[in-house]
Each structure stands twice: as C-alpha cells, then as structure tokens.
Enzyme design. Structure first.
Site, PDB file in Angstrom:
ATOM      1  N   LYS A  35       0.635  -1.228   0.110  1.00 55.90           N
ATOM      2  CA  LYS A  35      -0.025  -0.051   0.017  1.00 55.90           C
ATOM      3  C   LYS A  35       0.867   1.276  -0.197  1.00 55.90           C
ATOM      4  CE  LYS A  35      -4.315  -2.068   0.791  1.00 55.90           C
ATOM      5  NZ  LYS A  35      -3.932  -3.419   1.142  1.00 55.90           N
TER       6      LYS A  35
HETATM    7  C1  LIG Z   1      -4.589  -4.552   0.812  1.00 61.21           C
HETATM    8  C2  LIG Z   1      -3.916  -5.988   0.742  1.00 61.21           C
HETATM    9  C3  LIG Z   1      -4.090  -6.925  -0.084  1.00 61.21           C
HETATM   10  C4  LIG Z   1      -5.476  -6.659  -1.156  1.00 61.21           C
HETATM   11  O1  LIG Z   1      -5.114  -5.665  -2.225  1.00 61.21           O
HETATM   12  P1  LIG Z   1      -6.441  -5.280  -2.928  1.00 61.21           P
HETATM   13  O2  LIG Z   1      -5.756  -4.048  -3.816  1.00 61.21           O
HETATM   14  O3  LIG Z   1      -7.429  -4.698  -2.033  1.00 61.21           O
HETATM   15  O4  LIG Z   1      -6.930  -6.466  -3.539  1.00 61.21           O
HETATM   16  C5  LIG Z   1      -3.342  -8.169  -0.224  1.00 61.21           C
HETATM   17  N1  LIG Z   1      -2.420  -8.205   0.651  1.00 61.21           N
HETATM   18  C6  LIG Z   1      -2.415  -7.245   1.439  1.00 61.21           C
HETATM   19  C7  LIG Z   1      -0.915  -7.430   2.618  1.00 61.21           C
HETATM   20  C8  LIG Z   1      -2.855  -6.163   1.768  1.00 61.21           C
HETATM   21  O5  LIG Z   1      -2.506  -4.860   2.667  1.00 61.21           O
END
Ligand SMILES: *Cc1c(COP(=O)(O)O)cnc(C)c1O
Length: 469
Positions: A112
């Site tokens: 993120k």
């Molecule tokens: C947010 C997240 C996901 C999922 O990603 P999306 O873009 O919501 O599909 C997977 N793994 C981790 C560690 C995350 O923080």
C-alpha cells in the site's frame, strides 16, 4: 486525459478533480477515458530506468498537465525516497521461472505504501496550490490505514479519519496506525467487520451533508484512481527486470478489493505482454467463485489469518465489469444492483473476456500455513500469509513453466507474526529498525459502535477549524 464514471453519469473530469474526491456523483468509480498504449520496443527502451524514472514514464500520461513535469519528478522523488531498499521493489527467485516481487520495503511494510506515499505527496501539493482543505475518510482491513496515515500525516490541509474493524487487525497493524501522534489523524475502531467499515465510508461519501459547508471528503481507498495508477508501475518494473522481449509474463496477486490486480489489468491494456493474472483469495472467495463458476452469492465474512483480504464486496471489480461490458454505464448500474443482492451473473461474452487474462484460486488458512512452512524449508525464505496465498495460487493456476510467474509479496512477514508462528516453520521475522519500539509506543484510538450517525457526528465535531468555523 479525462476521466469518466463507470456508471455513465456526469461530465468527463480532469485528473485533479478525480483525485480530490471519491466516488463519482452517480456512485460509480472514475476510470480514464482512454489508456495510453506502448509497443514492446517502447517498453523495452525503459529497461535502464530507475524505479523513480519508470514511475514518471508510466504515470505522467494519466496526469497530463495537471502537474507540471518538474513538480511531478519532485513528488515521485520524495514518495519513493522513503523506501528501505535500493531496488525499491526487488525480485527474488523462488524456482524455475518463479519469482517473488517484494513490495514491502516502504515505511509501513505493505505494498500500500507504493500508492499512498505518492498519493500523500500529491494531495499535499494539490491542496496547497488550491488553498483548499479536505477531510479524508477511509476504511482499512489493516494495511491501508497505516500507509495512508504515514503518507498524509504532515499535510496541514487534511484531517484524516480511518476506520478499522475493532479487534480484527493484527497488533502490529493496529499499532502502526494508533501510535502516530498527530493533530490531524483520528483512528476509529468500529465494532464490526471490514465491510461494515467500508459501508459507513461509502454512505458518507454518497451523502456528505454531515460535514460543515465547503468541506468535502477525499478517498484514500483504492476507489481513488491515483492508487491504481501508482500500482501499475511495478508490473512494468518486474517485467523489465525479467526477460520479456518476446515471452510474456504472468502475475499472481493476493486479492481483496481488486485494486492491485486491476492495476495489472491496466498494465496489460498499456501493452505489457501479460499472459495470466491470477486472482488469489482466502476463504472469502467471492471473486474466485465469480470468475470460476459465475457464482457471486454473498456469504458471511470469515475472519482469516490473512486479514487484509477479508473482504466480500470488492470495489474495483466494478472497473473491470465496466470494461468487459463495452464501457456501458447503464449496464454497470444494473450489474451493481445485482451484485449487491448477490445475484450477479456475468454474460458468457463477459466471462470469456475476463478469462482470457484472469484465473483464480482460493487458498484457505490451512493450505496457506503449509505454504509458509514448506517454502521456508525449501528456500529459507519467510512468506507473509498474504504472499503465501499468492504463491500457492500461482502454483495451482500456472499455465506453463516457460512464462515467468511473478507473485506479488504484498506484506512483510513481521506484520503477521501470529500466522508465521502458527505455520510451525520455527523462525520469526523481526521488524525493521524504524519500528523497533512499536510495542512500547502510546496508542490513541476511539472505539465506536457500528453506527453511521455516530461516526459522522464524531467527524463533524472535529473538522470545524478546517472549514474556518
Ligand atoms: C490490501 C492488501 C491486499 C489486497 O489488495 P487489494 O488491492 O485490496 O486487492 C493483499 N495483501 C495485503 C498485505 C494487503 O495489505
């Protein structure tokens, strides 16, 4: 470049208007009205670029003249300067044509950060130039919250309210949010699950009358186009670092809100020769059921050891539906009503379109723990639970062994020590130096009932100064 709503309403908007809002007024999500396209030789010419230079190349066409090029270089420089690895997103080989793309070297140890370090810089820049204040409201299944807080904490033009499901995020995840002490950050622990948090946030975006006049909400969830845009970059990065000249490349993506894997889809539309995009889910497998069996029925959310993927309604799936239904907004309105009721059925044509690129697999906790254990034994490498699900899905769905398969490592294993411990692999991951004292820091958060009015009142009581009241 202009942006349009997936539900067909309203006038096309500019990049800055789209970033400084959330959903389109008709409830849809913004998507670019056209996607830039590159030939293989155009793409190959980017091979020697640094991560920052590549980020500029990939993102600039989506931004256009909303940010002058020199300023954009500066924003990218700060955003990716905070990463803790010289390659920014290093590739690690796991087996024959099998790779892991480590996306956890940012400040909060999850992928993120790639989007939110940049979005934080972008918002600060745009708001200062416009002398505008905004309220950020976001729901987190664990990782978005800390990444958004880390990205936006220094921006005076913002107050930020992050809702996480009470007692359903890991201790590390919670502390990464609640120990950031800043006048403009508020952590709300909502007594519900992630979908409850997301529902309160969505309803608030749809009706913002609880805010003082002049103030508006900005989204940091992946409904914000800037999040998707920044994530496209590392698909190109991985491909450029493996030999993709004539071969194609595949990716496996641990999926929750469908944002990350949708960025891969856009990379493919831009000309990156992607063979397969594997949608990896945990027990909350609605996307897997939808893609594999045309079953979009809604089941109760289960709490798993990969909590960042404990999501039932994936917002960004709407963006894909829009594309595979001839960009017909009216059709998407109908489909989303059906999706809400759990009765969505894709047409054969749409399914065929989706299945040309996407495959899917569900990996439950048991299989995930086995994966962590076996990869630690065979490679001496420690996977976080989300990445383990991705790798597991990659191995199940892989069409051939000639095409490099890259599994996105979405989080650092130290973020999820309980799962690592339960796997019985016998090793633990330690937090990087900058988080050494995480467990001795003071925490601040507000525990609220799962009630939209309570949350909105809480926010309204705290944003008067932004509106000059
Ligand atoms: C947010 C997240 C996901 C999922 O990603 P999306 O873009 O919501 O599909 C997977 N793994 C981790 C560690 C995350 O923080």
């Amino acid at each position: 470049m202009k942006y349009i709503s997936t539900r067909g309403g309203g006038q096309p908007k500019n990049f800055d208007e789209v970033i400084l809002t959330g959903l389109a007024p008709d409830g849809g999500l913004y998507v670019p009205d056209s996607i830039p396209h590159y030939s293989l030789s155009d793409i190959a010419a980017w091979k020697k670029l640094s991560y920052k230079q590549l980020a500029f190349k990939v993102m600039q066409p989506f931004i256009g003249d909303c940010v002058p090029e020199r300023d954009l270089v500066g924003l990218i420089d700060i955003a990716y300067g905070s990463f803790n690895h010289s390659a920014t997103a290093p590739l690690v080989q796991m087996g024959h044509n099998e790779w892991i793309l480590e996306l956890f070297h940012g400040p909060t140890l999850a992928f993120k950060d790639f989007a939110l370090q940049f979005l934080g810089q972008l918002l600060d820049y745009m708001l200062k130039r416009k002398s505008k204040n905004v309220v950020i409201m976001g729901a987190t299944s664990g990782d978005t919250g800390s990444a958004a807080i880390e990205g936006c904490q220094d921006c005076d033009n913002i107050k930020m309210f992050i809702l996480h499901p009470y007692q359903r995020v890991s201790d590390v995840q919670r502390r990464q949010m609640t120990t950031v002490i800043s006048d403009n950050i508020f952590n709300i622990a909502l007594k519900g699950n992630f979908d409850d948090c997301q529902n309160v946030v969505k309803a608030s975006f749809n009706n913002q009358s609880f805010l003082p006049d002049k103030l508006q909400l900005v989204a940091v969830n992946s409904i914000n186009w800037a999040r998707i845009m920044a994530q496209i970059v590392y698909y190109f990065w991985a491909a450029l670092h493996l030999d993709i000249r004539s071969n194609s490349i595949s990716f496996s993506v641990p999926t929750g809100n469908f944002g990350d894997v949708f960025a891969g889809y856009i990379a493919s539309k831009m000309g990156l020769p992607i063979k397969q995009l594997v949608v990896a889910t945990n027990d909350n497998d609605i996307l897997h059921r939808c893609l594999s069996a045309n079953d979009h029925s809604i089941r109760p959310l289960s709490q798993t050891l990969a909590p960042s993927m404990d999501i039932m309604i994936s917002s960004n799936f709407e963006r894909l539906l829009f594309d595979v239904h001839g960009r017909d907004g009216e059709c998407v309105v109908k489909l989303m009503e059906e999706a809400k009721r759990g009765t969505l059925k894709l047409s054969d044509e749409a399914r065929v379109g989706i299945q040309q690129l996407f495959t899917s697999y569900r990996c439950d906790d048991h299989e995930m723990l086995k994966m962590i254990r076996s990869v630690n034994k065979s490679n001496g490498y420690l996977l976080d639970p989300h990445t383990a699900i991705g790798l597991c899905a990659a191995r199940h769905c892989r069409a051939d062994t000639q095409t490099p398969m890259v599994s996105l490592a979405t989080a650092h294993p130290a973020k999820f020590p309980d799962a690592v411990k339960q796997s019985g692999c016998g090793v633990t991951a330690s937090l990087p130096n900058h988080l050494d004292d995480l467990f001795s820091r003071v925490e601040y958060m507000h525990i609220l009932e799962n009630n939209q009015d309570d949350v909105q009142q809480f926010i309204a009581d705290r944003v008067g100064d932004l509106a000059g009241i």
